[in-house]
Structures are given as structure tokens and as C-alpha cells.
Design a protein around this motif. Sequence first.
Motif, PDB file in Angstrom:
ATOM      1  N   ALA A 184      20.113  42.132  50.725  1.00 37.43           N
ATOM      2  CA  ALA A 184      19.982  41.379  49.475  1.00 37.43           C
ATOM      3  C   ALA A 184      20.415  39.931  49.669  1.00 37.43           C
ATOM      4  O   ALA A 184      19.775  38.994  49.170  1.00 37.43           O
ATOM      5  CB  ALA A 184      20.807  42.031  48.376  1.00 37.43           C
ATOM      6  N   ARG A 189      18.003  36.698  49.144  1.00 34.66           N
ATOM      7  CA  ARG A 189      18.350  35.680  48.150  1.00 34.66           C
ATOM      8  C   ARG A 189      18.567  34.315  48.793  1.00 34.66           C
ATOM      9  O   ARG A 189      18.304  33.287  48.164  1.00 34.66           O
ATOM     10  CB  ARG A 189      19.580  36.136  47.353  1.00 34.66           C
ATOM     11  CG  ARG A 189      19.216  37.264  46.392  1.00 34.66           C
ATOM     12  CD  ARG A 189      20.336  37.722  45.501  1.00 34.66           C
ATOM     13  NE  ARG A 189      19.792  38.600  44.458  1.00 34.66           N
ATOM     14  CZ  ARG A 189      20.514  39.197  43.526  1.00 34.66           C
ATOM     15  NH1 ARG A 189      21.830  39.033  43.496  1.00 34.66           N
ATOM     16  NH2 ARG A 189      19.938  39.968  42.616  1.00 34.66           N
ATOM     17  N   THR A 245      25.759  38.028  44.889  1.00 36.84           N
ATOM     18  CA  THR A 245      25.714  38.845  46.103  1.00 36.84           C
ATOM     19  C   THR A 245      26.876  38.504  47.037  1.00 36.84           C
ATOM     20  O   THR A 245      27.486  39.396  47.633  1.00 36.84           O
ATOM     21  CB  THR A 245      24.380  38.632  46.840  1.00 36.84           C
ATOM     22  OG1 THR A 245      23.301  38.818  45.929  1.00 36.84           O
ATOM     23  CG2 THR A 245      24.225  39.617  47.993  1.00 36.84           C
ATOM     24  N   SER A 290      15.302  41.802  45.314  1.00 32.32           N
ATOM     25  CA  SER A 290      16.722  41.586  45.613  1.00 32.32           C
ATOM     26  C   SER A 290      17.616  42.362  44.644  1.00 32.32           C
ATOM     27  O   SER A 290      18.671  42.873  45.026  1.00 32.32           O
ATOM     28  CB  SER A 290      17.066  40.094  45.579  1.00 32.32           C
ATOM     29  OG  SER A 290      17.056  39.585  44.264  1.00 32.32           O
TER      30      SER A 290
END
Length: 261
Positions: free
Chosen positions: A70, A74, A102, A58
Motif C-alpha cells: 500500500a 501510494r 499508511t 491502495s
Amino acid sequence: VGPGHPDYANTMYLLARVLSQQRKRKDAEALLRESIRILEEAGLGESPACLQRMMFHSMELMNLKQLDEAENLRRKILHIMELSKGWDSLGTTAAAVQLSVTLVALGKLRESEELLQRCLAVRKKILSEDHIQVASILVHLARLSLLRIISDIKVNNDLCRSHLVRGKRLVNDAIRIAEKILNPSREDQKKPKNAFGIELERIAATGILLEALEIVGHLDSGRMAIQAWAPAVLFLCFIYTFGNYWIHHLFCLLLTKQCSL
């Protein structure tokens, strides 16, 4: 052992780390993806080893600006952690913090804030209100308050002031915790602690203190922008995102002059 064996996947993971250090990120990402696939097909998709690789994968996706992928990875990591350890776990909060970073990059500020608030409550419960990991969450939340100022400036100035007050409170709490660790009282000094652990905590506290002080400066710039010239906040957003210190410093000087007129 063959290309489908977990030991083969481990070698791929180690090579991916080397390639990442060499900034060959696309090659590293491809190896990480294949390493994770092998473990998942071997029934090890929720093992600590696979989770470690997912977390590193990630990070590589973030570095490659593949933000949507990503985010999905996650979310998957956080879901696995929730099922295996529940929310009252430092490991789960660490995964949630990664996801929140993110989400910020994708502009999903509200969801990121909700995650961080939940992490803050868990860490205060498991650790203490003055723990360095609590200070870390406070810094993340203070940075979010700054970004909320930027995102809401066109909508509501009063709302921006509310974010400003909240951001200052959060960052001041983080500074207080960091300074308490760096300058312990006599009572705290008498408590038995591992010397190596103390040194690591002091290093972390120094990093958090520097981050917090930087945010204080940005919040002060935001305050001046709200009072003097609202569109300047949009420029501040650009500066804050790309982290150009000298441009930011010049901007603050110009803005201070504008306020004094």
C-alpha cells in the motif's frame, strides 16, 4: 472488445467495487490489480481513471494489512500527482494525506508528519486558514502528536510534554474551525453559498469535531500518564490503536484514581 481493452478493465473495476462492498476483499484486490495493469499497458497509467483505481486499490491493500505494498502504491500515486499537477494542488495534498496514513500504520511517524505539514501549508495557501480541509489536517497532526508521546515516552519525558502541548494546540485549532462552521457568525451567514455545499460542510465539520474531542480525551489521558505512571502510556497505545472505548474509559478512571493518591 477483448480482455485487454480499457472497457473490459472498467467492468473489472466496477465488479471489484461490488465485491469490496460484500467484503470479498481478496477477490476485489485481484480484479483491481488486473484492471490497473490493463490501463497501464494501454498507455493510460497516469489517466484520472487509472489514478482513481490505484487509490481504491491502495485502500483495499490497507484493509488486507498489506501495508508495504500500500505504501509503494501510494508513493506512486503521489509521484504521478506531483508531476501532473505540482504540489500546489488539492488533489496532490489528498494523495499525500493518504500516504501519511499508511506511514503512520508502518510506524514512520516523522515522515508522515513532514508530509502533513506540507499539506497544511498548501491548503492554507489555496483555501484559507479556517477552511474545513485545513481542520482535517490539524486533526491528523494532533493524532500524530499523541502517537509521538507514546513512541518517545521511554526516551524523554520533556519531549513528551512538548508533543502534548503541540497536540493540544493543533486539536484546539481544529475544534475552533469546526465550531465556526457549525455556528457561523451573522457576517458569515450573509455570504452567498450553495445550500447543498453548506450542508456537506456542516456534516464534515461535525465529523471533525467528534474526532478532535476524542483526541482531546486521549491527550488528557496521556498527560495523566506522563505525570503519574509513564509505562501506562504504552497501555494507552494499545487502547488507542484498537479503539476499545470501554477499556479506555476504565483505564482513565483507574489512572485518575492513581493520580489522586
